[in-house]
Design a protein around this motif. Structure first.
Motif, PDB file in Angstrom:
ATOM      1  N   GLU A  32       0.831  -1.205   0.000  1.00  0.00           N
ATOM      2  CA  GLU A  32       0.000   0.000   0.000  1.00  0.00           C
ATOM      3  C   GLU A  32       0.865   1.254   0.000  1.00  0.00           C
ATOM      4  OE1 GLU A  32      -3.205   0.190  -0.480  1.00  0.00           O
ATOM      5  OE2 GLU A  32      -3.506  -1.969  -0.388  1.00  0.00           O
ATOM      6  N   GLY A  33       0.609   2.154  -0.949  1.00  0.00           N
ATOM      7  CA  GLY A  33       1.348   3.397  -1.049  1.00  0.00           C
ATOM      8  C   GLY A  33       2.403   3.383  -2.145  1.00  0.00           C
ATOM      9  N   CYS A  34       2.661   2.235  -2.737  1.00  0.00           N
ATOM     10  CA  CYS A  34       3.672   2.119  -3.791  1.00  0.00           C
ATOM     11  C   CYS A  34       3.121   2.677  -5.105  1.00  0.00           C
ATOM     12  CB  CYS A  34       4.061   0.655  -3.976  1.00  0.00           C
ATOM     13  SG  CYS A  34       5.406   0.394  -5.138  1.00  0.00           S
ATOM     14  N   GLU A  35       3.993   3.285  -5.882  1.00  0.00           N
ATOM     15  CA  GLU A  35       3.582   3.871  -7.157  1.00  0.00           C
ATOM     16  C   GLU A  35       3.447   2.833  -8.264  1.00  0.00           C
ATOM     17  OE1 GLU A  35       6.453   6.873  -8.022  1.00  0.00           O
ATOM     18  OE2 GLU A  35       5.927   8.050  -6.260  1.00  0.00           O
ATOM     19  N   ARG A  36       3.863   1.606  -8.024  1.00  0.00           N
ATOM     20  CA  ARG A  36       3.831   0.560  -9.054  1.00  0.00           C
ATOM     21  C   ARG A  36       2.525  -0.235  -9.056  1.00  0.00           C
ATOM     22  NH1 ARG A  36       9.310  -0.024 -10.703  1.00  0.00           N
ATOM     23  NH2 ARG A  36      10.710   0.920  -9.196  1.00  0.00           N
ATOM     24  N   ILE A  37       1.578   0.140  -8.215  1.00  0.00           N
ATOM     25  CA  ILE A  37       0.302  -0.564  -8.126  1.00  0.00           C
ATOM     26  C   ILE A  37      -0.630  -0.095  -9.235  1.00  0.00           C
ATOM     27  CG2 ILE A  37      -1.753  -0.950  -6.719  1.00  0.00           C
ATOM     28  CD1 ILE A  37       0.015  -0.531  -4.259  1.00  0.00           C
ATOM     29  N   HIS A  38      -1.265  -1.060  -9.898  1.00  0.00           N
ATOM     30  CA  HIS A  38      -2.249  -0.759 -10.934  1.00  0.00           C
ATOM     31  C   HIS A  38      -3.522  -1.544 -10.643  1.00  0.00           C
ATOM     32  CE1 HIS A  38       0.433   1.451 -13.613  1.00  0.00           C
ATOM     33  NE2 HIS A  38       1.372   0.592 -13.228  1.00  0.00           N
ATOM     34  N   THR A  39      -4.654  -0.930 -10.924  1.00  0.00           N
ATOM     35  CA  THR A  39      -5.937  -1.576 -10.695  1.00  0.00           C
ATOM     36  C   THR A  39      -6.469  -2.121 -12.014  1.00  0.00           C
ATOM     37  OG1 THR A  39      -6.391  -0.026  -8.911  1.00  0.00           O
ATOM     38  CG2 THR A  39      -8.258  -1.247  -9.790  1.00  0.00           C
ATOM     39  N   VAL A  40      -6.826  -3.402 -11.995  1.00  0.00           N
ATOM     40  CA  VAL A  40      -7.383  -4.070 -13.167  1.00  0.00           C
ATOM     41  C   VAL A  40      -8.675  -4.745 -12.729  1.00  0.00           C
ATOM     42  CG1 VAL A  40      -7.023  -5.826 -14.945  1.00  0.00           C
ATOM     43  CG2 VAL A  40      -5.084  -4.498 -14.104  1.00  0.00           C
ATOM     44  N   GLU A  41      -9.779  -4.322 -13.291  1.00  0.00           N
ATOM     45  CA  GLU A  41     -11.097  -4.877 -12.987  1.00  0.00           C
ATOM     46  C   GLU A  41     -11.365  -4.930 -11.482  1.00  0.00           C
ATOM     47  OE1 GLU A  41     -11.425  -8.651 -14.942  1.00  0.00           O
ATOM     48  OE2 GLU A  41     -10.924  -7.820 -16.893  1.00  0.00           O
ATOM     49  N   GLY A  42     -10.990  -3.870 -10.772  1.00  0.00           N
ATOM     50  CA  GLY A  42     -11.253  -3.768  -9.353  1.00  0.00           C
ATOM     51  C   GLY A  42     -10.232  -4.464  -8.462  1.00  0.00           C
ATOM     52  N   GLU A  43      -9.272  -5.161  -9.047  1.00  0.00           N
ATOM     53  CA  GLU A  43      -8.234  -5.837  -8.270  1.00  0.00           C
ATOM     54  C   GLU A  43      -6.917  -5.116  -8.492  1.00  0.00           C
ATOM     55  OE1 GLU A  43      -8.487  -9.781  -9.804  1.00  0.00           O
ATOM     56  OE2 GLU A  43     -10.139 -10.319  -8.479  1.00  0.00           O
ATOM     57  N   ARG A  44      -6.048  -5.123  -7.463  1.00  0.00           N
ATOM     58  CA  ARG A  44      -4.804  -4.352  -7.529  1.00  0.00           C
ATOM     59  C   ARG A  44      -3.604  -5.272  -7.688  1.00  0.00           C
ATOM     60  NH1 ARG A  44      -5.006  -0.263  -2.824  1.00  0.00           N
ATOM     61  NH2 ARG A  44      -3.449   0.747  -4.105  1.00  0.00           N
ATOM     62  N   TYR A  45      -2.737  -4.935  -8.654  1.00  0.00           N
ATOM     63  CA  TYR A  45      -1.571  -5.744  -8.980  1.00  0.00           C
ATOM     64  C   TYR A  45      -0.322  -4.876  -9.047  1.00  0.00           C
ATOM     65  CZ  TYR A  45      -5.042  -9.192 -10.393  1.00  0.00           C
ATOM     66  OH  TYR A  45      -6.085 -10.075 -10.404  1.00  0.00           O
ATOM     67  N   CYS A  46       0.846  -5.513  -8.836  1.00  0.00           N
ATOM     68  CA  CYS A  46       2.133  -4.831  -8.951  1.00  0.00           C
ATOM     69  C   CYS A  46       2.579  -4.908 -10.409  1.00  0.00           C
ATOM     70  CB  CYS A  46       3.165  -5.516  -8.053  1.00  0.00           C
ATOM     71  SG  CYS A  46       4.813  -4.805  -8.173  1.00  0.00           S
ATOM     72  N   SER A  47       3.085  -3.799 -10.939  1.00  0.00           N
ATOM     73  CA  SER A  47       3.537  -3.784 -12.329  1.00  0.00           C
ATOM     74  C   SER A  47       4.968  -4.296 -12.476  1.00  0.00           C
ATOM     75  CB  SER A  47       3.442  -2.372 -12.896  1.00  0.00           C
ATOM     76  OG  SER A  47       4.325  -1.511 -12.203  1.00  0.00           O
ATOM     77  N   SER A  48       5.660  -4.549 -11.357  1.00  0.00           N
ATOM     78  CA  SER A  48       7.059  -4.968 -11.419  1.00  0.00           C
ATOM     79  C   SER A  48       7.299  -6.432 -11.068  1.00  0.00           C
ATOM     80  CB  SER A  48       7.898  -4.121 -10.470  1.00  0.00           C
ATOM     81  OG  SER A  48       7.881  -2.787 -10.872  1.00  0.00           O
ATOM     82  N   TYR A  49       6.421  -7.025 -10.284  1.00  0.00           N
ATOM     83  CA  TYR A  49       6.678  -8.380  -9.816  1.00  0.00           C
ATOM     84  C   TYR A  49       5.374  -9.159  -9.734  1.00  0.00           C
ATOM     85  CZ  TYR A  49       9.381 -11.966  -7.458  1.00  0.00           C
ATOM     86  OH  TYR A  49      10.023 -13.125  -7.146  1.00  0.00           O
ATOM     87  N   PRO A  50       5.329 -10.407 -10.246  1.00  0.00           N
ATOM     88  CA  PRO A  50       4.074 -11.154 -10.262  1.00  0.00           C
ATOM     89  C   PRO A  50       3.627 -11.678  -8.893  1.00  0.00           C
ATOM     90  CG  PRO A  50       5.827 -12.440 -11.277  1.00  0.00           C
ATOM     91  CD  PRO A  50       6.383 -11.084 -11.001  1.00  0.00           C
ATOM     92  N   GLN A  51       4.570 -11.868  -7.940  1.00  0.00           N
ATOM     93  CA  GLN A  51       4.222 -12.378  -6.615  1.00  0.00           C
ATOM     94  C   GLN A  51       4.713 -11.411  -5.540  1.00  0.00           C
ATOM     95  OE1 GLN A  51       6.159 -16.170  -6.639  1.00  0.00           O
ATOM     96  NE2 GLN A  51       4.317 -17.207  -7.357  1.00  0.00           N
ATOM     97  N   PRO A  52       3.972 -10.353  -5.280  1.00  0.00           N
ATOM     98  CA  PRO A  52       4.411  -9.339  -4.315  1.00  0.00           C
ATOM     99  C   PRO A  52       4.692  -9.884  -2.919  1.00  0.00           C
ATOM    100  CG  PRO A  52       2.524  -8.550  -5.545  1.00  0.00           C
ATOM    101  CD  PRO A  52       2.702  -9.991  -5.886  1.00  0.00           C
ATOM    102  N   ALA A  53       3.963 -10.876  -2.460  1.00  0.00           N
ATOM    103  CA  ALA A  53       4.173 -11.415  -1.111  1.00  0.00           C
ATOM    104  C   ALA A  53       5.580 -11.980  -0.970  1.00  0.00           C
ATOM    105  CB  ALA A  53       3.132 -12.489  -0.803  1.00  0.00           C
ATOM    106  N   ALA A  54       6.120 -12.565  -2.019  1.00  0.00           N
ATOM    107  CA  ALA A  54       7.465 -13.141  -1.973  1.00  0.00           C
ATOM    108  C   ALA A  54       8.535 -12.066  -1.809  1.00  0.00           C
ATOM    109  CB  ALA A  54       7.731 -13.947  -3.241  1.00  0.00           C
TER     110      ALA A  54
END
Length: 92
Positions: A32-54
């Protein structure tokens, strides 16, 4: 002219959102607060890494734009010793 996003080419599958052969996982609370977050169909994803939790498993994500560098006890920024020696050799 409309601004295009890398997520314009993503497709929804049963596994989740698929982009360039990778299944994207939704962001975690630490993102939360990162500039790399993008919203797609109401869900939020990172534009730099496919597995943010890792990326947050062993400390701060190196892609995070909202996190400052770690400080040591004296208030100085931690520097990789190998990088520091290379900088010293170049005269920086």
């Amino acid at each position: 002219m409309a601004k295009t996003s890398i997520f314009d080419h993503a497709e929804r599958t049963q596994e989740g959102l698929k982009l360039n052969g990778f299944i994207l996982h939704q962001i975690v609370e630490q993102c939360e607060g990162c500039e790399r977050i993008h919203t797609v169909e109401g869900e939020r994803y990172c534009s730099s890494y496919p597995q943010p939790a890792a990326k947050w498993r062993h400390g701060a994500c190196n892609f995070a734009t909202h996190v400052k560098a770690d400080m040591d006890k004296e208030g100085k920024v931690k520097v990789n010793p190998l990088k520091a020696s290379k900088r010293a050799a170049r005269g920086r």
